[in-house]
Scaffold this active site. Sequence first.
Site, mmCIF file in Angstrom:
data_model
loop_
_atom_site.group_PDB
_atom_site.id
_atom_site.type_symbol
_atom_site.label_atom_id
_atom_site.label_comp_id
_atom_site.label_asym_id
_atom_site.label_seq_id
_atom_site.Cartn_x
_atom_site.Cartn_y
_atom_site.Cartn_z
ATOM 1 N N GLU A 222 0.879 -1.177 0.000
ATOM 2 C CA GLU A 222 0.000 0.000 0.000
ATOM 3 C C GLU A 222 0.909 1.217 0.000
ATOM 4 O O GLU A 222 1.481 1.579 1.030
ATOM 5 C CB GLU A 222 -0.887 -0.001 1.257
ATOM 6 C CG GLU A 222 -1.846 -1.173 1.358
ATOM 7 C CD GLU A 222 -3.030 -1.063 0.414
ATOM 8 O OE1 GLU A 222 -3.242 0.019 -0.183
ATOM 9 O OE2 GLU A 222 -3.734 -2.064 0.257
ATOM 10 N N CYS A 257 -2.105 9.259 2.867
ATOM 11 C CA CYS A 257 -1.901 8.687 1.532
ATOM 12 C C CYS A 257 -2.980 9.136 0.561
ATOM 13 O O CYS A 257 -2.721 9.456 -0.582
ATOM 14 C CB CYS A 257 -1.865 7.171 1.621
ATOM 15 S SG CYS A 257 -3.356 6.443 2.334
#
Length: 471
Positions: A222, A257
Amino acid sequence: MRIHRENPAHPSELVGSVPITPPQAVDVIVREADRRFRQWSARPLAERLARLRGAADALADDVAELAELLARETGKPVADCRGEIGFAATYLRWVCDRATAVYVATEADDAHGRLTITPEPYGVVTAITPWNAPIILSLLKLGPALAAGNTVLLKPSPLAPLTVTRVAQLLPETTVVHGGPELVQALIAHPLVGKVAFTGGDAAGRAIAAAAGQALKPVVLELGGNDPAVFLDDFALTSDDYERLVLASFATAGQVCMAAKRLYVPHRRAGEFLDAYQAAAHRILRVGDPLDDAVTMGPVVTRAAAARLAALISDSATRGADIITLAEGPRGEGYFIDPVLAVGLSDDAPLVRTEQFGPAVPFLTYRTEDEVLSRANDSDLGLAASVWSADEDRAFAFATRVEAGFTFINTHNRTGMSLRAPFGGIKNSGYGREYAEEGLREYTRPTVIHSPAAFRPGGTGMPARAYPPAR
Ligand code: NAD
């Protein structure tokens, strides 16, 4: 040897320290985790889930105390920290609710043969996590991995090692190790580590994928994003929407993110948007000490991050951007960066092209939908995105052409998440998924036992060179 962590809002304050795990200790630690795995995975699923539900309750009970520690080590506002930890407990309970449907063997015994497909745990899972949301990002790995019967070695970020170490003590079969790249390499290379799960940046992601490739280990990655927020020409935002949008970029001082990292607004509606956006920012952004409950934005995480962002903002000014300061933070002590919009940058400016991971956001204008689509997609990253429109069908149609793992409609960032929706990137934002059933399945692999009908006792047999029938 210890890792010491200072408070980014008051760098002279030492929040705490943790012992560094020497890479030479890895063999003993992994062997013990593997021994525990054999016991843990042999327990009935219901028993494992009962332990995890107990851990979720304990986590929820300790939210206030843990949130204060998290705020002090990360610089995130304490209210956000409470939200993150509460959400992590919610996620863990959700895993327990879904696990019985996912971690179950399927069996067939019919005219085609006898077949068992078992979702088996990998054994010892190594999880490597970042500092910016350390509790939920760890639980997204620990929850499904433990429920499925794995044991976990958790390697947190040296920038937020304290709260997650406390949280791990609430969880069964979890060992925390602290250290840098060398420790991670030793963990991945160990033959008894079966799976690697990583959340973090591009450079570490590449190093981890390379090590996992060398050791032939499956890995979930990720990675970062440079998320575009695209406002179609019929966008209709209330003042609440604008406030949500501001926080979609500036919560955690932009160090998320899936923050809204590039704003694309129709040229003819730019003035109206900027006025409403700035008004919302003045209402919602309070920059200051993370322990103050009224604060919505704290400092960035390190002195180096503050210096990197200051350079990015001054580079944008040098390129002719109009830098609009949206709120002012404390001066002097602490790694504070005032949140800014940079208006008038060209698409090749570093603030547009790279993941800024901080409170500086480029405001860009466009004239046609095809143009904005190609500019929004012109990135090697593809984590999340958002499309804003008064017409939901139109937004969905546009969203199908956006290159992102997760596209939000009329919101962005955490307000757009759903436990049932798999989250993860395309392009260089990584592979594998978290949340949803896909996130649960990352921690098992199907193993099969098959007795084809033709060869069962009394079966008719099959010519040696034949292929099986269609089912
Ligand atoms: P980072 O990559 O610096 O660190 C993440 C983890 O990797 C830490 O535990 C760190 O100690 C370790 N690490 C660093 N370099 C390594 C190396 N060479 N080899 C092995 N391990 C190494 O990231 P960060 O600064 O903690 O977090 C910021 C980044 O994470 C941003 O790019 C952000 O977008 C990304 N992120 C992604 C998601 C997601 O779900 N996709 C969520 C949060 C953060």
